[in-house]
Motif scaffolding. Sequence first.
Motif, PDB file in Angstrom:
ATOM      1  N   SER A  53      -6.021   1.265  -8.130  1.00 37.91           N
ATOM      2  CA  SER A  53      -6.131   2.623  -7.605  1.00 37.91           C
ATOM      3  C   SER A  53      -7.279   2.666  -6.612  1.00 37.91           C
ATOM      4  O   SER A  53      -8.419   2.347  -6.962  1.00 37.91           O
ATOM      5  N   ILE A  54      -6.977   3.047  -5.366  1.00 38.27           N
ATOM      6  CA  ILE A  54      -7.975   3.009  -4.290  1.00 38.27           C
ATOM      7  C   ILE A  54      -7.859   4.267  -3.437  1.00 38.27           C
ATOM      8  O   ILE A  54      -6.745   4.705  -3.111  1.00 38.27           O
ATOM      9  N   ASP A  55      -8.985   4.830  -3.054  1.00 40.29           N
ATOM     10  CA  ASP A  55      -9.007   5.904  -2.067  1.00 40.29           C
ATOM     11  C   ASP A  55      -9.218   5.258  -0.704  1.00 40.29           C
ATOM     12  O   ASP A  55     -10.353   4.917  -0.332  1.00 40.29           O
ATOM     13  N   LEU A  56      -8.136   5.063   0.032  1.00 38.23           N
ATOM     14  CA  LEU A  56      -8.209   4.356   1.314  1.00 38.23           C
ATOM     15  C   LEU A  56      -8.923   5.159   2.394  1.00 38.23           C
ATOM     16  O   LEU A  56      -9.231   4.630   3.465  1.00 38.23           O
ATOM     17  N   GLY A  78      -2.541   2.226  -4.518  1.00 37.80           N
ATOM     18  CA  GLY A  78      -2.206   3.617  -4.269  1.00 37.80           C
ATOM     19  C   GLY A  78      -3.345   4.509  -4.719  1.00 37.80           C
ATOM     20  O   GLY A  78      -4.369   4.041  -5.231  1.00 37.80           O
ATOM     21  N   ASN A  79      -3.162   5.819  -4.527  1.00 41.83           N
ATOM     22  CA  ASN A  79      -4.242   6.741  -4.878  1.00 41.83           C
ATOM     23  C   ASN A  79      -4.087   7.344  -6.270  1.00 41.83           C
ATOM     24  O   ASN A  79      -4.934   8.103  -6.715  1.00 41.83           O
ATOM     25  N   ALA A 130       0.862  -1.184   0.000  1.00 41.25           N
ATOM     26  CA  ALA A 130       0.000   0.000   0.000  1.00 41.25           C
ATOM     27  C   ALA A 130       0.900   1.235   0.000  1.00 41.25           C
ATOM     28  O   ALA A 130       1.710   1.415   0.898  1.00 41.25           O
ATOM     29  N   GLY A 131       0.745   2.066  -1.013  1.00 43.74           N
ATOM     30  CA  GLY A 131       1.657   3.184  -1.200  1.00 43.74           C
ATOM     31  C   GLY A 131       2.795   2.794  -2.121  1.00 43.74           C
ATOM     32  O   GLY A 131       3.931   3.237  -1.953  1.00 43.74           O
ATOM     33  N   VAL A 132       2.491   1.990  -3.121  1.00 39.33           N
ATOM     34  CA  VAL A 132       3.527   1.403  -3.983  1.00 39.33           C
ATOM     35  C   VAL A 132       4.208   2.435  -4.865  1.00 39.33           C
ATOM     36  O   VAL A 132       5.334   2.214  -5.330  1.00 39.33           O
ATOM     37  N   ASN A 133       3.572   3.588  -5.103  1.00 38.38           N
ATOM     38  CA  ASN A 133       4.133   4.559  -6.038  1.00 38.38           C
ATOM     39  C   ASN A 133       5.168   5.495  -5.418  1.00 38.38           C
ATOM     40  O   ASN A 133       5.790   6.275  -6.136  1.00 38.38           O
ATOM     41  N   GLY A 134       5.345   5.439  -4.105  1.00 40.37           N
ATOM     42  CA  GLY A 134       6.318   6.302  -3.447  1.00 40.37           C
ATOM     43  C   GLY A 134       7.745   5.786  -3.597  1.00 40.37           C
ATOM     44  O   GLY A 134       8.001   4.744  -4.208  1.00 40.37           O
ATOM     45  N   LEU A 140       2.734   1.649   3.529  1.00 41.70           N
ATOM     46  CA  LEU A 140       3.655   2.779   3.394  1.00 41.70           C
ATOM     47  C   LEU A 140       2.927   4.106   3.207  1.00 41.70           C
ATOM     48  O   LEU A 140       3.563   5.120   2.907  1.00 41.70           O
ATOM     49  N   VAL A 141       1.618   4.113   3.392  1.00 40.84           N
ATOM     50  CA  VAL A 141       0.809   5.297   3.106  1.00 40.84           C
ATOM     51  C   VAL A 141       1.125   6.413   4.098  1.00 40.84           C
ATOM     52  O   VAL A 141       1.244   6.182   5.302  1.00 40.84           O
TER      53      VAL A 141
END
Length: 299
Positions: free
Chosen positions: A42-45, A30-31, A6-10, A67-68
Motif C-alpha cells: 500500500s503506497i501513496d504515490l 495501490g492506495n 500500479a493500480g492493481v485493485n481496479g 493503471l493509476v
Amino acid sequence: MKIIIAGVNGIIGTFLHIKLNLSYSIKGIGNKEDSFAEDYDSIDLTKKLSVENFVNSISKYDVLIFLVGLAHKKGKGKEIDEFRRINKQTLINLLSILDQKKKLPEKIIFASTISVYGEKINNNIYNEESVKEPYSPYAITKLEAEEYLQKEYASRSWILRFAPVYSPDFELNINRRTKIINYFYRVGDGTKKLSLCNLENIGITIESIIQDNVPAGVYNIADHNYYSYNDLLNYVKAKWIVPAPLIFVKSIYFIGKMINNVFLIENMVKLISDNIFNSNKIKKYVKLSAILGDSNNDK
C-alpha cells in the motif's frame, strides 16, 4: 520476469493480475490498505517519501504496468489540479525515483484513454495521429502524462489509449450507452457506431508487449468490431426501449457548447455521431480476438 502493477485493485488491474500471475512474478501496489494480491504494498504515490521508501525496499523489476487514475470520473475544470496530482504526478514520482535509484524497468506500459482526442461532432474516425483536443480534466491530464513519458522515456514506453472498457463482470460503459436510470433508450434509429474495448483485448496486448512482440509507441486499443447502439441494446436484451429524438439530443449538445459544459458536450457527441477509434496500428502485431457477445469472452 518480474512485473509491478500500479493500480492493481481496479477493474483492469485485477484482471491483469489474475491473467499474468499464472506466468510471471507480480507485485501489486495501490492506495488501499488491503488487496486480493498476495504480494502487495500500500503506497501513496502522491507523496515522494512514501514512493522512495517503497523503491528502496524492492529490487529492479522488468515491467511496470501503470493503471493509476481517477476511475470513471471526468471532472470539472476547477478540479484539474487534483486530476493532475493523480493522473500525472504519481507517474512522475514513481518513475523519477526508480530512475534515480537505478531501478527503472525496461518496459513502462501506461494506461491512457481515447478521450485524449476529444470527441468532435464533425470527426467520426480517430487514429493515433489524429489531433488531440481533450475537454475534460481527466483526459487533459492523461495526455500530459503521455507527453511526459514521450519526452523522458519514449524508447521504453508503451502508451495504450483504451476505448471504453467492458467485460461480462463490468458493463458500466455499456449501461451508460443504453440505459438512463432503469429505462433503456435509443437515440434516433440507433445506427450510430462506436468502439469498445474488451478486457481480454487489453490482456492480449499487454502480454504481447511483455513477450517483445510490440515495439514501443502509442496505440489505440479497441475491439476489431465496431458496434451500433442497436448492437448494445441487443446485447443487454432490452425489450422496452424509450425513443430519444435525434433533434432533442442535438439541442442538448448545442446547449452544452453554449455554456461550456464538458459533461454535456462529450456525452451528447457520443450519441449523435460515430465514434470509431481505429486500432489498425496495434493489429499489425496483435490479434484482438475478443468481441462483444463472443461466448468465449462474454455472455
